[in-house]
Design a protein around this motif. Structure first.
Motif, PDB file in Angstrom:
ATOM      1  N   CYS A  26       0.844  -1.190   0.000  1.00 59.82           N
ATOM      2  CA  CYS A  26       0.000   0.000   0.000  1.00 59.82           C
ATOM      3  C   CYS A  26       0.880   1.241   0.000  1.00 59.82           C
ATOM      4  O   CYS A  26       1.769   1.378   0.838  1.00 59.82           O
TER       5      CYS A  26
ATOM      6  N   CYS B 131      -0.320   3.432   3.541  1.00 52.84           N
ATOM      7  CA  CYS B 131       0.056   2.999   4.899  1.00 52.84           C
ATOM      8  C   CYS B 131       1.284   2.096   4.896  1.00 52.84           C
ATOM      9  O   CYS B 131       1.812   1.779   5.951  1.00 52.84           O
TER      10      CYS B 131
ATOM     11  N   CYS C 223      -6.238  -1.612  -0.388  1.00 54.76           N
ATOM     12  CA  CYS C 223      -5.555  -2.050   0.830  1.00 54.76           C
ATOM     13  C   CYS C 223      -6.597  -2.454   1.872  1.00 54.76           C
ATOM     14  O   CYS C 223      -7.479  -1.655   2.202  1.00 54.76           O
TER      15      CYS C 223
ATOM     16  N   CYS D 192      -6.423   0.144   5.065  1.00 57.82           N
ATOM     17  CA  CYS D 192      -6.843   1.553   5.044  1.00 57.82           C
ATOM     18  C   CYS D 192      -7.711   1.893   3.834  1.00 57.82           C
ATOM     19  O   CYS D 192      -8.074   3.047   3.650  1.00 57.82           O
TER      20      CYS D 192
ATOM     21  N   SER E 103      -7.073   2.256   0.833  1.00 58.05           N
ATOM     22  CA  SER E 103      -6.452   3.015  -0.251  1.00 58.05           C
ATOM     23  C   SER E 103      -6.401   2.150  -1.510  1.00 58.05           C
ATOM     24  O   SER E 103      -6.224   0.939  -1.435  1.00 58.05           O
TER      25      SER E 103
HETATM   26 ZN   LIG Z   1      -3.064   0.918   3.330  1.00 55.37          ZN
END
Ligand SMILES: [Zn+2]
Length: 122
Positions: free
Chosen positions: A36, A39, A50, A53, A55
């Motif tokens: 990711c 993070c 991800c 998080c 993303s």
């Molecule tokens: Zn992440």
């Protein structure tokens, strides 16, 4: 290398938009895990976002292939990679795998295409 060639080398494998980079990596004998960009976490299996998080800034990243055996059911081992993710593959050059044993990545051929395997790290 075209997408078609990746499909042809790994017939019957679960190749899709999320996993094709992983299989292309195998052809280059590189073990890729998605990292990711937000993070920094690695995650398996490959997915579009991800799981930590959410993303969508994820990109395939090569891992060392070094780790320790988490569990096994011969001839397959589940390995905790040094990078903090798990990988499952055949173990070779090893009569008696054991939990906690250090291993490293190696490559075997299956139906003419490289696939990852683990062997004891010496
Ligand atoms: Zn992440």
């Amino acid at each position: 290398m075209s997408d078609l060639e990746v499909f042809e080398r790994y017939p019957g494998r679960p190749i899709d938009r999320d996993t094709i980079a992983f299989f292309r990596g195998l052809l280059e004998r590189r073990l890729l895990v998605n990292r990711c960009g937000d993070c920094g976490r690695l995650h398996q299996p490959p997915g579009p976002v991800c799981p930590a998080c959410w993303s969508d800034d994820v990109s395939p990243t090569e891992v060392s292939g070094r780790g320790t055996v988490h569990s096994f059911s011969r001839p397959v081992v589940v390995v905790d990679l040094d990078e903090g993710v798990r990988a499952t593959a055949t173990i070779v050059n090893c009569d008696e795998p054991r939990i906690g044993m250090p291993v490293r990545l190696t490559w075997i051929e299956r139906d003419g295409a490289p696939v990852p395997a683990f062997e004891p790290a010496r």
